[in-house]
Design a protein around this motif. Structure first.
Motif, PDB file in Angstrom:
ATOM      1  N   VAL A  27      -4.115  10.952 -18.675  1.00 31.64           N
ATOM      2  CA  VAL A  27      -3.878  12.367 -18.353  1.00 31.64           C
ATOM      3  C   VAL A  27      -3.152  12.461 -17.012  1.00 31.64           C
ATOM      4  N   ASP A  28      -1.917  12.978 -17.081  1.00 30.20           N
ATOM      5  CA  ASP A  28      -1.102  13.110 -15.871  1.00 30.20           C
ATOM      6  C   ASP A  28      -1.433  14.388 -15.120  1.00 30.20           C
ATOM      7  N   LEU A  29      -1.440  14.286 -13.791  1.00 30.61           N
ATOM      8  CA  LEU A  29      -1.579  15.454 -12.914  1.00 30.61           C
ATOM      9  C   LEU A  29      -0.453  15.363 -11.887  1.00 30.61           C
ATOM     10  N   ILE A  30       0.142  16.517 -11.541  1.00 26.74           N
ATOM     11  CA  ILE A  30       1.404  16.503 -10.785  1.00 26.74           C
ATOM     12  C   ILE A  30       1.267  17.268  -9.470  1.00 26.74           C
ATOM     13  N   ARG A  31       1.927  16.752  -8.460  1.00 29.11           N
ATOM     14  CA  ARG A  31       1.908  17.356  -7.119  1.00 29.11           C
ATOM     15  C   ARG A  31       3.327  17.499  -6.577  1.00 29.11           C
ATOM     16  N   TRP A  32       3.670  18.714  -6.137  1.00 31.08           N
ATOM     17  CA  TRP A  32       4.929  18.907  -5.426  1.00 31.08           C
ATOM     18  C   TRP A  32       4.846  18.194  -4.082  1.00 31.08           C
ATOM     19  N   MET A  33       5.889  17.470  -3.708  1.00 29.30           N
ATOM     20  CA  MET A  33       5.920  16.791  -2.396  1.00 29.30           C
ATOM     21  C   MET A  33       6.770  17.623  -1.436  1.00 29.30           C
ATOM     22  N   ASN A  34       6.453  18.919  -1.364  1.00 28.86           N
ATOM     23  CA  ASN A  34       7.290  19.807  -0.538  1.00 28.86           C
ATOM     24  C   ASN A  34       6.861  19.787   0.932  1.00 28.86           C
ATOM     25  N   GLU A  35       7.494  20.658   1.703  1.00 27.39           N
ATOM     26  CA  GLU A  35       7.244  20.841   3.145  1.00 27.39           C
ATOM     27  C   GLU A  35       5.890  20.264   3.594  1.00 27.39           C
ATOM     28  N   GLY A  36       5.952  19.311   4.483  1.00 28.52           N
ATOM     29  CA  GLY A  36       4.711  18.773   5.050  1.00 28.52           C
ATOM     30  C   GLY A  36       4.147  17.585   4.290  1.00 28.52           C
ATOM     31  N   SER A  37       4.774  17.240   3.162  1.00 30.61           N
ATOM     32  CA  SER A  37       4.283  16.094   2.392  1.00 30.61           C
ATOM     33  C   SER A  37       5.096  14.857   2.739  1.00 30.61           C
ATOM     34  N   GLU A  89       0.829  -1.200   0.000  1.00 32.51           N
ATOM     35  CA  GLU A  89       0.000   0.000   0.000  1.00 32.51           C
ATOM     36  C   GLU A  89       0.866   1.254   0.000  1.00 32.51           C
ATOM     37  N   VAL A  90       0.502   2.195  -0.868  1.00 26.84           N
ATOM     38  CA  VAL A  90       1.178   3.495  -0.910  1.00 26.84           C
ATOM     39  C   VAL A  90       0.230   4.541  -0.345  1.00 26.84           C
ATOM     40  N   ARG A  91       0.792   5.433   0.491  1.00 23.84           N
ATOM     41  CA  ARG A  91      -0.015   6.527   1.015  1.00 23.84           C
ATOM     42  C   ARG A  91       0.702   7.841   0.731  1.00 23.84           C
ATOM     43  N   ILE A  92      -0.037   8.799   0.224  1.00 25.52           N
ATOM     44  CA  ILE A  92       0.500  10.140  -0.026  1.00 25.52           C
ATOM     45  C   ILE A  92      -0.229  11.102   0.892  1.00 25.52           C
ATOM     46  N   VAL A  93       0.555  11.847   1.696  1.00 26.29           N
ATOM     47  CA  VAL A  93      -0.030  12.769   2.669  1.00 26.29           C
ATOM     48  C   VAL A  93       0.573  14.151   2.456  1.00 26.29           C
ATOM     49  N   GLY A  94      -0.243  15.182   2.601  1.00 25.92           N
ATOM     50  CA  GLY A  94       0.235  16.556   2.482  1.00 25.92           C
ATOM     51  C   GLY A  94      -0.942  17.501   2.498  1.00 25.92           C
ATOM     52  N   GLU A  95      -0.670  18.768   2.179  1.00 24.76           N
ATOM     53  CA  GLU A  95      -1.749  19.751   2.227  1.00 24.76           C
ATOM     54  C   GLU A  95      -2.861  19.353   1.262  1.00 24.76           C
ATOM     55  N   GLN A 129       9.595   9.011   1.661  1.00 25.21           N
ATOM     56  CA  GLN A 129       9.981  10.369   1.277  1.00 25.21           C
ATOM     57  C   GLN A 129       9.262  11.346   2.195  1.00 25.21           C
ATOM     58  N   GLU A 130       9.972  12.377   2.658  1.00 19.03           N
ATOM     59  CA  GLU A 130       9.349  13.379   3.523  1.00 19.03           C
ATOM     60  C   GLU A 130       9.880  14.757   3.128  1.00 19.03           C
ATOM     61  N   ASP A 131       8.982  15.740   3.056  1.00 20.87           N
ATOM     62  CA  ASP A 131       9.356  17.104   2.659  1.00 20.87           C
ATOM     63  C   ASP A 131      10.145  17.091   1.344  1.00 20.87           C
ATOM     64  N   GLY A 132       9.803  16.163   0.458  1.00 21.23           N
ATOM     65  CA  GLY A 132      10.429  16.141  -0.864  1.00 21.23           C
ATOM     66  C   GLY A 132      11.756  15.419  -0.928  1.00 21.23           C
ATOM     67  N   ARG A 133      12.233  14.874   0.178  1.00 22.10           N
ATOM     68  CA  ARG A 133      13.519  14.165   0.159  1.00 22.10           C
ATOM     69  C   ARG A 133      13.317  12.706   0.547  1.00 22.10           C
ATOM     70  N   PHE A 134      13.976  11.816  -0.180  1.00 19.95           N
ATOM     71  CA  PHE A 134      13.903  10.395   0.166  1.00 19.95           C
ATOM     72  C   PHE A 134      14.725  10.147   1.416  1.00 19.95           C
TER      73      PHE A 134
END
Lengths: 364, 364
Positions: free
Chosen positions: B334-344, B180-186, B354-359
């Motif tokens: 159709v691709d849609l893109i999300r920055w995985m920055n601060e808080g992601s 299972e993959v989970r993506i969390v952020g704003e 990966q956290e705050d965009g860094r592995f």
């Protein structure tokens, strides 16, 4: 953009290549021929033909050929299949530098040409037509401004081809019915046999077995050439300038020659093989839209009021069916051109056909 | 000319396409890609490959397609033969106008694409690679100067691909081993199953079943998607701008959506067919050379520190052998893109990858 590019495309697609719905067309596009390619693509779409465009770039070819070790694969099947199955190949010349390949070693270039002979033959077995889009590079080669060169090219290409084909048909019939051609003029008195030959009415259409646009010449394959001829149209042969060449023939072969400039070039050509000392072609230029020398054989040899003779290889189309193997064979086919101006005349069996650059029927 | 064009050509020919002596290569050259074509031709010559260049001009295609009546012949044999027998097809994008085909009716464009499906499949069955030459037109699309855009493209293309492939291999293994993959952020909390899927290490080489240069992403085909996701990278989809899209999933399907801009575009996409409401791809961008949005999906989706999700069609390569037909089918992807920055953060089976965009391994 010059709007005449659309007329050029229409002449190419309809008159020259006779494209019909469902035809499989390969369009070869030189680096500077983009605008003509767009106009031709539009016509091909209108006609319902199929289209694949090949990028015929002199710089891409140079880079590839120079970098290769010279052991080229013979006729790669994927390229052969494309041309073997195509109905028509339309080549749009017009580069950005006529000397783009000047630093490709000639043996490397020959090796590639030799390895791709089957592909070349497949291409020439289609309804192929070669034309050029007027580019600045070709204007420069001609010593002309870009604007003046465009006028020149469109004057040469946008003819009433049907009418010209009719006029050329008159000369073709005279040559087919005749036995001996004589060319007389300053420094020139040459006789040739045209017995058992078929003159080609080269009317810029595959329907006339003619594959250049512009065209506008009638040509045949002479034999038993005797006498002297002088060529006063300057030319570039194998990248070297040649001027005022004089050839002397006996028994169908060159026995003496001279030139004001480039005598060594002529010597090289004559030395190629046995066929290079004989004439492969007598051509009579009849395109009055071409009224000046532009150092481009596609145009120069079709100038109205000129004749050209080629040392070397003859065309099979000038021989009756079954007699094609009587033609002169040679690795070269080098055209030399003569203005038929004031004091010149062309005779067939003693009858004057052209005098002072005008055909007898043009006086009507 | 930018000398890095030679490095680009070398990466394309050697790393991406793995060209060897005797390979039959079709080189597709967009209008603005001449310089790269010359450099690639040189490399192909050095490697002893065979070369046929196709002129992939948007303006030629537009003229042809608009002029045609729309009843296109299915897969003309001469074109099919070329691609069926080719080993590699290298496509050099980079036109002079990204909207050159804007006035081709979309039904006409679709009719041509449908009639040429066999040719497209033959092309995709080769070792194909697509790249782009930096042109002024693409710089304009990116809102960048030409000089800055060249830096951007070469930073993205001229990577240490071997090292990046190694790093991406780490993520691939985590995905292959996980469920299972989970993506969390704003505005985002999304879970997806990746059970019985094969992640692709897209390392810009046919050796990795990766066909884009640049690449630099690891992607898989998610299932049973639940939750909400927000995409903060602005995009152009079907020629229209889209910004801040929010999708809500239940039972693997989109059940609600919103967008700050272009909600109607998303509605159109979701309406296409049943597959368009499901996710066909989860991709993780890992190319740190791509550090900004340029409104070109070839680059945007590979940005280091982003993830993308695609509505619609899944890739067969993400399914174990024999299970390819379990994938989501759709006319769109159709691709849609999300920055995985601060808080992601990105989790696999509850473990943060990966956290705050860094592995996590980047902290080593």
């Amino acid at each position: 953009m010059d709007e005449r590019v659309h007329d050029h495309a229409e002449v190419l697609v309809d008159w020259s290549a006779r494209i019909e719905a469902g035809d499989d067309v390969v369009l070869r596009v030189a680096e500077g021929a983009h605008d003509l390619a767009v106009a031709v693509a539009e016509k091909l779409g209108e006609r319902g033909a199929n289209l694949l465009s090949v990028y015929d770039s002199a710089e891409v070819a140079r880079a590839y050929t120079r970098a290769h070790d010279g052991k080229f694969d013979p006729d790669p099947e994927y390229q052969l299949a494309l041309y073997e199955q195509a109905d028509s190949v339309l080549s749009l010349g017009g580069g950005r530098n006529t000397t783009a390949g000047a630093d490709v070693p000639s043996d490397r270039r020959r090796a590639l040409a030799n390895a791709r002979e089957g592909i070349r033959e497949a291409r020439l077995a289609t309804d192929w037509v070669s034309t050029v889009h007027p580019t600045r590079s070709l204007a420069q080669q001609a010593g002309m401004s870009y604007a003046a060169y465009r006028e020149f090219v469109y004057d040469a290409v946008l003819r009433d081809w049907d009418a010209l084909a009719g006029e050329m048909g008159r000369l073709k019939r005279r040559l087919d019915d005749g036995s001996e051609v004589r060319i007389v003029g300053e420094g020139t008195d040459l006789t040739m046999s045209v017995e058992n030959r078929v003159a080609v009415n080269s009317a810029a259409s595959v329907a006339y077995d003619s594959h250049n646009l512009p065209s506008g010449e009638v040509f045949t394959a002479p034999a038993e050439t005797e006498g002297t001829v002088t060529f006063d149209v300057p030319m570039t042969i194998n990248d070297r300038r040649v001027r005022d060449v004089r050839l002397e023939f006996a028994d169908g072969e060159v026995v003496d020659f001279a030139a004001e400039q480039g005598a060594d070039v002529i010597a090289d050509v004559l030395d190629t093989d046995a066929g290079a000392k004989r004439l492969g072609e007598l051509g009579v230029g009849m395109n009055r839209g071409i009224d000046r020398v532009t150092d481009n054989i596609l145009f120069d040899e079709k100038m109205g009021g000129t004749v050209h003779l080629a040392l070397g290889r003859a065309y099979a189309s000038n021989f009756p069916a079954g007699h094609e193997d009587e033609r002169t064979e040679s690795a070269v086919h080098v055209d030399l051109i003569r203005w038929m101006n004031e004091g010149s005349r062309l005779e067939i069996d003693g009858e004057v056909v052209q005098e002072d650059g005008r055909f007898v029927w043009e006086d009507d």
